[in-house]
Scaffold this motif. Structure first.
Motif, PDB file in Angstrom:
ATOM      1  N   ASP A 320      18.478  -3.476  12.347  1.00  0.00           N
ATOM      2  CA  ASP A 320      19.286  -4.652  12.668  1.00  0.00           C
ATOM      3  C   ASP A 320      18.604  -5.607  13.637  1.00  0.00           C
ATOM      4  N   HIS A 321      17.764  -5.086  14.524  1.00  0.00           N
ATOM      5  CA  HIS A 321      17.267  -5.962  15.590  1.00  0.00           C
ATOM      6  C   HIS A 321      15.755  -6.087  15.621  1.00  0.00           C
ATOM      7  N   ASP A 323      12.242  -7.476  14.826  1.00  0.00           N
ATOM      8  CA  ASP A 323      11.738  -8.751  14.303  1.00  0.00           C
ATOM      9  C   ASP A 323      10.396  -8.499  13.631  1.00  0.00           C
TER      10      ASP A 323
END
Lengths: 329, 329, 329, 329, 329, 329
Positions: A320-321, A323
């Motif tokens: 989800d987080h 990058d």
């Protein structure tokens, strides 16, 4: 879109019909066994032609309204009005006693004869296949009116996705959602999708089953709604996007036990255009009988917490987080 | 009849619950997994007791209203009011913040504790059999108010027919009729009967099938309505009295082909009190899963006239107008 | 990738195993009931530890080869060699008698103890869900060797699509295609796809049925191949892209008659990781039994020309050659 | 009632046949495929007419006897004699060599021709529906004899209940009871009812199952007895009145698990007059094939005491001895 | 063979029981849930031991008689007498009030205690497999009498064929033939074989179907007879030797349509010794429930002449009268 | 045996065809829908006759080779060569460009016309029944060559066992064994028997199931092999002789649970000669569709040791080493 009137009550009915040109002032006019047929049969009993205004090119809200199957006797133009938050402005036809949307691009005024049939077809249909050729009622043109420089809106109909799937599909979703509202006293229903790509014959319910077996009740309801089209109903759970075929398919393999979660209901009425279903003996291809299929691809109910967790997607750590660009040179 | 309030919205819910006396100021209070349970769970999350007013003896319209399963959040006392064509007159309870019908014979005010369970049962139930004994929530009595010389109305519940079958059965018939209204765009639905004698688990649809297979769609809808109770749905045709078991039975033998007209839908949720259905593994007897059964005892559709005639009852010649007394001495 | 040797024949076996770190020199080592288990059981009978070389980071051809299920006794490194058109260069391990690819990034040398189990899991798996936690064999690390500046290749495994679906899926497609080669004396088989998005449990056959019923025979074969993974097999016809879920889904609604074209084969062995299938009573979650499902979404056979045409997609007129830009301003 | 004789053995057969008047001395004479047909075929092989005495109006015991299906070659008049505890008094016909009851009101003497068929029907039948029109053998009248001032007894036949259901139903009950006598070495069989209201096609067994599954064996036997008529067999338990449709229906909802207790046996021979069953291809409507249905509505067996108790009717407290009048003013 | 008496009526019962020696004067005594158990339960209610005379070595007619399951209360020694055309000569036992055949080789007199169970088994059984070990009643020996130089007749029991299959098989054939006598008013039943090689669990009917579907009715009857043993019933036609497995098997492949001619009847009672059927939950292995199977391997009925001919065996030309020796040198 | 050549590739195909004499130089020539039909259709497209050499009397290895169904394009004479460990010696025909075995007793040279059909039949076939009469292609004889004093080898074909069952049965066993080799990564497959007595339609697998459900996967594979003939597949365990009908039958009764172990796969393609399967609508009797049946008569898997033991045959004590003669006088 054809606008007609019940000869007894004067109430309007609006629905979409196909017309194949058969001469300078004649087309076919196919009537499936739904509301329009009931009205036509009333004209037949009086041995009178049925006045019809064919509207070509109008506000999309009017097209959507024409796709609704509601109670017999409800004027679809009123539905369009409520979608528009303003009554549809209407004008009288010139040769028949029917009102049509004032802003329509073009209107073909005419009448369907009480007798006589012509051969016609095949036509591409909302299923994405061809409807069988067959005989159809006769439409006689009395007048054609139009705006200045009218734009001819050719409604696409055939292998999905075309206009007919998106218009009718949206209507089905709305009506089925309403039909499911209070099933079992209220479901945790999160989304309803009538997949256009299925030729309108599959409907997907996204719901969180509160107790075991609840999804199957909901699926039965989804296949017994005001619409005939869906013959397959699939339930997915709260972590699935009901419009994403990939997630639906993943649910169908990882959350379905073939013996327990696929149920067939044979010998039910099936939509006229489903070529794979049997024609009722002695009837035209408009009358079909076949098998509806329920596929429960939900997880165990929320009451079975441990069992339910077994079916959680195993997403990569940090999905989800993270990058991704931070890892690229 | 218990009246409670959603602690978030303040909206009332009224439903029938059984209470077994367990001490001078304590009874059990069984909550099936429906609307009342949702409200109770909200109190549990706040760790607060749920105030409850038990109403004993009231206008029949109020009893009927309490049997309705409608959308969550609809006040059953409003339904009663619309049945009476006049709002139900209400008075506040003395020890809790709940309103009760002003003309009630007796009201037990109290609260259900947020924790703790007691053993209880068995009870005779609307099925006509006994519900399994089990653990139930605890109701603490705070006050009992009543009219002068109150009449204690003991609601009978057990082997049919008793009060519970007739009240709930009537509600089911009303709601299912509404649920079926637009199925397939409108059916020729002539009657709906939830047979009390079946312990509320069988529902009979009287309808005239417009096309082949239509009755089966209607039966699917009848088993996926707001009510959980029916697990068997039977369709009979327009010449049958849907409340007459003899005619229903005759239809089931002369108009049903076992392979084509009896359909089983397994693994669906079943009403908590149907002892013959399996308890969900790991759950209490309130959670059951089982098989719903569709029996299509209609004649061939009206489109198949010749076939349909084969199933006409062969009534004696002159049955309608002969006066038997004329033949007796 | 673990490389081991049959202690009797000395023939190598290479397969992918998960390892959860449990201490400085210990991991778990899960062995599903396939070839590696047979070899391990031979070491157990001798009460000897099984030497294992875990290879991390190697040529993709070696990864693909490790995913193959072929005859017992075939060295997967030979398969890799034939994919590379050159034998895989090997070097001996330092502490155990096993050869490993010379260009591997990293090798963990160790052995699996003949006795003892540890608790482990849950793990994300190729199904896209979590495998159940459970007990697993014990792997003792003896040495770790690596290239200079090795790159740690972390094989992704979890909700599709990750590495494990693509590697194993490709192997399944290859082997099933070969297994189907001569079915019924040769099929018009056009494509075989093991959909990664299905967690490897669905396989799609694209074929043109030469005679009625042939697709079902092919589907039976696809579910009884060297691979355990597929439990659903779908046949599509020659006009469908077998890798396009939209077209598959459209076939499943417009070309499938629920009663005739969906067949369930219950009580067959199912892949260990399919959480929805039942665990064999008394066994670990590695042993499952469930239902395989055949879905025949082909058109009528080429011998039934007229019937076959009914199922042609109704594509818009001029779809193939119209240049949309010519219509835009 | 027709009395005929086997031309080889001279043994009498008595059965009920319908006759439609077709001229001053001719009627039809329908022969279903049972004993009478075997005898008629013997006359056909000799190319001789079959002498027949039609008896109208006789002692009820004789009517009951004519409804029995026993071993081929058993004289139904002997059965009547044993019912009467006295041989039936017989007299010779005047024009044919057949004996008839001496007290008969009227006798039509004649013969069925060995060749030739006439169209006839439709007729109301014991099912309660109409038998299909069709061709039937030809009966030629030779003489009519009668008592002085004879009373014409018009046997009613049609929608239940009429004479034919009650006569044949009683015979079926007797014969099936005997057929079930030793099933599984002896059942606790308490009652057998062939419901006239079902058009003779449903039979109800009241029995107390000694072990699990026993009722299903009994039901198989009830559908494979000397009589063709029953196609649905229902078992109820010892607390149910097998002649009371309300109690049967209550058992069918509260004691039947749809998946386990309803069993279909397809493709069996079905009674000629069941219009909903399929006609054998190429044959007349006298030859039908269909599905028999078993419904086990008994409680768990007596060996499962606790489970069995769950299904006890929850009768109101004091139901047996309370005197309602004591509560009325 | 054990001879016992009903303590109320004094009527004898004779049946075969196994006895495992457990001490100088004690054996086990297994009582399946049939007639003998009913009698034993009567003794238990009186809290009295049940006197038993175990007869070892007697006229074969007596062994056959002991294998019969007839109405409760019929003395099997009378059956033996009628087989012998002469009453069985009897003598009183010395220590108990039971009569035994005068010519028996050996008699063990004793009694079964009303209480107490011992562990015992496993035993080879008539199925050909082992009965599960379990607890059994206790038999106390009171005396052993015998002829001079008695011959110990050790009844073989185990993998077929042994004595138990042939004795019981013959009894089953006789009783089932009688049970089928009047089915559908009389069948063209040509032979009945209870195959010993099937462990008594398969029964073969040879019959010529007079009308379509008739064989299935007969098969239902064959699986619902006085005997529990058969769970599979196969019908073959008039050209097949019902005792020849080769011809049966050929019928099962060439004359059976899997969908139409194999019918399963689940959840029926099954013989105690069929290890593959499920034990009733909570009961001993003596109580089983399972699935009976009907296989109709007859040809089309005699009414379908053309269809029937398709299934004639294609025997070599001149098969019946060619003398092979004439062709040999 | 007919030898033909693909007109495009020149590769030979050898298969067995029946020929009914229709005139001095003409016979029929039936071509089932397999390899030979593909080749014939190529000649038809060129509108050329197909040259055919019919070989009568040759080395048995050549007959066996002709019965193989392998990949299209594999020369069966090469298979014969590898069976003989020596290439088959060939000679050219005299009137057509086809090679035939040099030692053949007789060769009929001719060609099948590209057009025209003749009526023919019925023929006894490998099923043991008669193939339906029908129309067949026309074979024109051009020359007959033969050895001196040739021996006419009349291949027997009809009720089993004849030559055709033994030749084809052996081929099926070989090919199916190969097809099953790697199923589930390798089975403990011990024997494969295609029973001639079943008319080649039943195949028996002897295997020891390593895990539960494995036998069913193997059975699916056995019914989806290169051969069309088997429609019933039976699995027996390691203690059963797969060629002994008695032991197979005993397994089918004592080790099969009707509900779990018999699986039907309907609507699959079936061998042309199975008269009991339905002809595809609109096609000749060469095209059939029907139901394949799986019967799993194995014991529980080797992982379930205790359960597995329950099914051991109960052989008499000392069965293996007792010398019966020692007991005889």
């Amino acid at each position: 879109m054809a606008i007609i009137k019940d000869p007894e009550t004067g109430i309007r009915n609006m629905s979409i019909h196909r017309q194949q040109i058969q001469g300078p002032d004649q087309t076919g006019f196919l009537i499936c066994p739904r509301h329009a047929l009931r009205i036509y049969q009333k004209y037949q009993q009086r041995n009178e032609p049925m006045p019809v205004a064919m509207v070509i090119g109008a506000h999309p809200a009017i097209y959507y309204a024409s796709g609704f199957t509601s109670s017999y006797g409800l004027d679809e133009l009123e539905i369009a009005g409520s979608l528009l938050d303003d009554p549809v402005r209407l004008v009288k036809c010139e040769t028949i006693d029917i009102e049509v949307p004032a802003e329509a691009e073009m209107v073909i005024e005419g009448e369907v004869l009480p007798e006589g049939m012509v051969e016609e077809g095949p036509f591409g249909e909302a299923t994405g296949t061809y409807a069988m050729e067959g005989s159809t009622e006769i439409f006689k043109v009395k007048a054609i009116t139009h705006r200045k420089n009218p734009m001819f809106y050719a409604m696409q109909c055939g292998a999905p996705m075309t206009d007919t799937q998106s218009i009718t599909g949206t209507c089905i979703e709305t009506v089925v959602t309403d039909h499911l509202k209070n099933v079992e006293g209220g479901l945790d229903l999160l989304d309803v999708r009538c997949l256009g790509i299925s030729g309108l014959m599959a409907i997907v319910l996204k719901l969180r089953p509160r107790v075991e077996g609840q999804a199957k009740t909901a699926l039965m309801a989804a296949l017994s709604s005001p619409y005939l089209h869906p013959k397959i109903a699939i339930a997915v759970d709260d972590d699935i996007d009901a419009s994403d075929l990939r997630q639906i398919f993943w649910s169908m393999t990882t959350r379905v036990h073939g013996s327990r979660d696929i149920v067939k209901v044979p010998n039910t009425r099936i939509w006229s255009l489903d070529n794979v279903s049997d024609i009722v003996p002695g009837m035209s291809a408009m009358y079909r009988i076949g098998t509806k299929v329920i596929i429960d691809a939900t997880k165990p109910a929320v009451t079975q917490e441990t069992e339910r967790e077994r079916f959680t997607p195993a997403m990569p750590f940090g999905y989800d987080h993270v990058d991704l660009e931070a890892f690229l040179p």
